[in-house]
Write an enzyme that holds these catalytic residues in place. Structure first.
Site, short mmCIF file in Angstrom:
data_model
loop_
_atom_site.label_atom_id
_atom_site.label_comp_id
_atom_site.label_asym_id
_atom_site.label_seq_id
_atom_site.Cartn_x
_atom_site.Cartn_y
_atom_site.Cartn_z
N TYR A 1 0.85 -1.20 0.00
CA TYR A 1 0.00 0.00 0.00
C TYR A 1 0.88 1.24 0.00
O TYR A 1 2.06 1.20 0.36
CB TYR A 1 -0.96 0.01 1.19
CG TYR A 1 -0.33 -0.21 2.55
CD1 TYR A 1 0.04 0.88 3.35
CD2 TYR A 1 -0.13 -1.49 3.06
CE1 TYR A 1 0.59 0.69 4.60
CE2 TYR A 1 0.42 -1.69 4.31
CZ TYR A 1 0.78 -0.60 5.08
OH TYR A 1 1.34 -0.79 6.32
N ASP B 1 11.28 2.74 5.40
CA ASP B 1 12.16 1.86 6.16
C ASP B 1 11.65 0.41 6.13
O ASP B 1 12.44 -0.53 5.97
CB ASP B 1 12.31 2.35 7.61
CG ASP B 1 10.98 2.56 8.33
OD1 ASP B 1 9.93 2.68 7.67
OD2 ASP B 1 10.99 2.60 9.58
N ARG B 2 10.35 0.23 6.25
CA ARG B 2 9.78 -1.12 6.20
C ARG B 2 9.97 -1.74 4.82
O ARG B 2 10.30 -2.93 4.69
CB ARG B 2 8.31 -1.07 6.58
CG ARG B 2 8.06 -0.67 8.03
CD ARG B 2 6.59 -0.38 8.30
NE ARG B 2 5.74 -1.56 8.07
CZ ARG B 2 4.42 -1.51 8.05
NH1 ARG B 2 3.78 -0.34 8.22
NH2 ARG B 2 3.72 -2.61 7.87
N ASP C 1 10.62 -5.43 13.10
CA ASP C 1 11.54 -4.33 13.39
C ASP C 1 11.08 -3.67 14.69
O ASP C 1 9.99 -3.10 14.76
CB ASP C 1 11.51 -3.32 12.23
CG ASP C 1 12.58 -2.25 12.34
OD1 ASP C 1 13.08 -2.00 13.46
OD2 ASP C 1 12.94 -1.66 11.31
N THR D 1 11.20 2.62 17.91
CA THR D 1 10.18 3.47 18.51
C THR D 1 8.81 2.84 18.32
O THR D 1 7.97 2.82 19.22
CB THR D 1 10.22 4.87 17.88
OG1 THR D 1 11.53 5.42 18.05
CG2 THR D 1 9.20 5.78 18.53
N THR E 1 7.38 -4.28 41.63
CA THR E 1 6.78 -3.44 40.59
C THR E 1 7.76 -3.13 39.47
O THR E 1 7.38 -3.14 38.28
CB THR E 1 6.25 -2.13 41.21
OG1 THR E 1 5.24 -2.46 42.15
CG2 THR E 1 5.67 -1.21 40.15
#
Length: 244
Positions: free
Chosen positions: A93, A99-100, A119, A122, A175
């Protein structure tokens, strides 16, 4: 004596950091360096007149700042965007991140069979390619640090000093460890489910290729077939060899 026309530098700019390497004579990578985006100005100052192939996933304003740095040091730069080069795996698409797209092409060149590229940065992205080299789409979710920041923004009382997520999938007894192990559990669970669903879509067991700066955080909880820390740069190298 230095070469009169040295190989170009490949620069991958993500949301939080930058990676660069020089293309070698065989179409591979020289030494890869990861650094903050701000630090790139010092590199550019030390390499005036260089050639750069650049892929940048950020918005136009941020890209403009980086281009200004390149121009101020007389660096010749060529942007590589989605579909700018004829690569074997076409994007499924039009809004797919460059990058992908570069990463799946590098993975396809290595393996040439059905695969899932994961990947972790972020964002964590999963991309599916079938045995014919057709991109079948994928998924995006927050990466480990983004997920942690988002949770603590809504529940600041959970914040603790960070600890390594040892025994990453075992139930935690405090925690701090519960938070770190929970982030690994979230990432590993989503990735495993994505690979399972990809396998059902493809009708086979795909090769699992892992990349990204955050991969080390969850790699121990996964079992990738291949770990490639510089997959996007390798895709950019592939693009560079096909550019005239």
């Amino acid at each position: 004596m230095a070469a009169s026309n040295p190989e170009p530098w490949l620069v991958e700019v993500g949301h939080t950091r930058l990676k660069r390497a020089q293309l070698d004579g065989a179409g591979g990578l020289g030494r890869t360096v990861a650094e903050s985006i701000d630090a790139f100005d010092r590199w550019a100052e030390a390499h005036p007149g260089s050639r750069v192939l650049l892929t940048d996933v950020r918005g136009d304003a941020a890209k403009g700042e980086l281009v200004a740095v390149l121009q101020s040091h007389s660096i010749r730069w060529t942007p590589v965007g989605l579909g700018d080069v004829d690569l074997p795996v076409a994007p499924a698409y039009a809004s797919l991140g460059t990058d992908r797209w570069l990463a799946v092409n590098a993975a396809w060149q290595m393996h040439g069979q059905a695969l899932v590229v994961v990947d972790i940065g972020t964002a964590t992205t999963l991309d599916v390619v079938d045995s014919s080299g057709i991109h079948r789409g994928g998924w995006i979710l927050p990466g480990p640090d983004a997920a942690r920041s988002g949770l603590l923004a809504r529940a600041p009382g959970l914040e603790r000093a960070r600890e390594a997520a040892d025994l990453p999938l075992a139930p935690a007894l405090d925690t701090a460890q519960a938070l770190e192990r929970g982030l690994v559990l979230q990432q590993a669970g989503a990735i495993r489910l994505g690979i399972e669903r990809a396998g059902r879509t493809l009708g086979c067991s795909p090769v699992f290729v892992l990349t990204g700066g955050g991969a080390s955080t969850v790699q121990s909880a996964l079992d990738p077939d291949d770990r490639q820390p510089d997959l996007v740069l390798l895709g950019l190298a592939l693009a560079a060899t096909r550019m005239t």
